[in-house]
Design a protein around this motif. Structure first.
Motif, mmCIF file in Angstrom:
data_model
loop_
_atom_site.group_PDB
_atom_site.id
_atom_site.type_symbol
_atom_site.label_atom_id
_atom_site.label_comp_id
_atom_site.label_asym_id
_atom_site.label_seq_id
_atom_site.Cartn_x
_atom_site.Cartn_y
_atom_site.Cartn_z
ATOM 1 N N CYS A 36 42.862 9.890 27.490
ATOM 2 C CA CYS A 36 42.512 10.334 26.279
ATOM 3 C C CYS A 36 41.158 8.988 25.762
ATOM 4 C CB CYS A 36 43.220 10.218 25.232
ATOM 5 S SG CYS A 36 44.710 11.565 25.430
ATOM 6 N N GLY A 37 41.111 8.074 26.531
ATOM 7 C CA GLY A 37 40.045 6.798 26.239
ATOM 8 C C GLY A 37 40.629 5.745 25.451
ATOM 9 N N ARG A 63 40.829 1.545 34.144
ATOM 10 C CA ARG A 63 41.256 1.413 32.501
ATOM 11 C C ARG A 63 42.169 0.552 32.192
ATOM 12 N NH1 ARG A 63 39.717 7.934 31.011
ATOM 13 N NH2 ARG A 63 37.782 8.338 32.007
#
Length: 300
Positions: A36-37, A63
């Protein structure tokens, strides 16, 4: 449901057991946040970084910001790789390093932290992590922080588990086997009754959630641990109830202090065979026999 846990924010408590481990679900939620960033910070305590990252693809691993507390938890090596301040310093570092925007903080695990930190200190730090109202630069902005905490509830007593449960906005209790796992989810919202829901799911090898049937939603308090009723009459040294024969013997018994009519008649009219008593008194020479009225001077 499980697919909307991260949208609620706050503290999400994942309670697992020996029969049903919860690290796979933790990694599945981490992967969903990364896709989802969101910024994802992981505080690893129980397993090595290599073991925790195993199963994630290259994009997901890039990430993740991993804070390694497993290698040197007490900072004995005094190297730059170790987190200064021990477990508490690592938690406070997570609070300072996050930036405005959606942030997910994963704690693997709360059980390890409970063994190295006082319960009150850990609860206060978790409350500060999950309720952030100001940005690090001082500007007024509400940060969306989701704290995922894995708890092995069989290692702790009801006190620490209850304290962490009271802090959690969402509480997930896992049960079942690896092929078929069910999650009992409790949602706690301000000024509302907790709602309970049971979700069956499975986790794929790439840590994707495969959601299955959902049991009906119930608006009721979360059921606590089953309590056994203790019989208070188990180990008594006397009987609380009398049998029929004991009741008859009790009713036929005359109490010694009971002044019955038979006893009164025997005292007033002694029988011919009973001896009567008399009191004889002879005054002594030194007895003070004053015939005057002792209250004569009071003028009554």
């Amino acid at each position: 449901m499980l697919d909307s846990l991260l949208a609620l924010r706050g503290l999400v408590l994942l309670r697992d057991s020996v029969e049903c481990e919860g690290r796979s679900l933790l990694k599945a939620l981490i992967k969903k946040s990364a896709l989802c960033g969101e910024q994802v910070h992981i505080l690893g305590c129980e397993v090595s970084e290599e073991e925790f990252r195993e199963g994630f693809d290259f994009d997901i691993n890039n990430r993740l910001v991993y804070h390694n507390l497993f290698r040197d938890p007490l900072n004995w090596s005094k190297t730059e790789e170790a987190l200064p301040g021990g477990p508490l310093g690592a938690l406070r570092a997570l609070y300072r390093r996050t930036h405005p925007g959606p942030v997910t903080i994963a704690l693997d695990s709360l059980s390890w932290l409970l063994l190295h930190l006082p319960c009150t200190t850990l609860c206060q730090t978790l409350h500060a992590l999950s309720h952030r109202d100001f940005c690090p630069d001082g500007s007024s902005s509400v940060e969306q922080v989701c704290v995922l905490g894995l708890l092995h509830e069989e290692l702790h007593g009801p006190g620490p588990v209850g304290a962490l449960s009271s802090l959690a906005q969402v509480e997930v209790t896992l049960s079942g086997m690896l092929s078929q796992t069910s999650a009992s989810i409790v949602y706690r919202r301000p000024r509302q009754r907790p709602t309970c829901q049971t979700q069956c799911f499975s986790i794929l090898p790439d840590f994707s959630l495969n959601l299955q049937r959902v049991l009906p939603l119930e608006s009721q308090p979360h059921p606590g641990p089953p309590t056994t009723q203790v019989d208070p009459t188990t180990h008594l040294t006397f009987n609380l109830c009398l049998s029929k024969k004991e009741k008859e013997a009790k009713d036929s018994l005359t109490l010694p202090f009971h002044f019955s009519s038979e006893k009164q008649q025997a005292l007033l009219c002694p029988g011919p065979g009973q001896a009567t008593s008399r009191i004889f008194y002879e005054p002594d020479a030194y007895d003070d026999l004053d015939q005057e009225d002792p209250d004569d001077d009071l003028d009554i």
